[in-house]
Design a protein around this motif. Structure first.
Motif: not given
Length: 80
Positions: A60-80
């Protein structure tokens, strides 16, 4: 704050802050994206067709770990 995770994210690439792919979204359950870190061709076809499928290797991907959601990808926060 990123957009809420929805069923539309199934099949999207999940990338780290540097843009390196870390997996694909295999399913969304109760608003949580589940990521397959080593998708095979069968997994990619399933998600392309919109067929959700998770197994014990997905996480599972915790919502707090997500930086942005685009049409093509989910980008994670830096520092993870």
């Amino acid at each position: 704050m990123p957009s809420k995770v929805s069923e539309d994210e199934v099949g999207k690439d999940v990338v780290d802050a540097q843009g390196d792919q870390v997996g694909i979204v295999s399913a969304v359950k109760h608003g949580t994206a589940h990521v397959d870190p080593e998708p095979g061709i069968t997994d990619k076809i399933r998600t392309t067709l919109g067929w959700e499928d998770t197994d014990e290797e997905d996480y599972p991907l915790q919502e707090e770990a997500i930086d942005t959601i685009t049409d093509d990808e989910i980008r994670l926060e830096s520092g993870l």
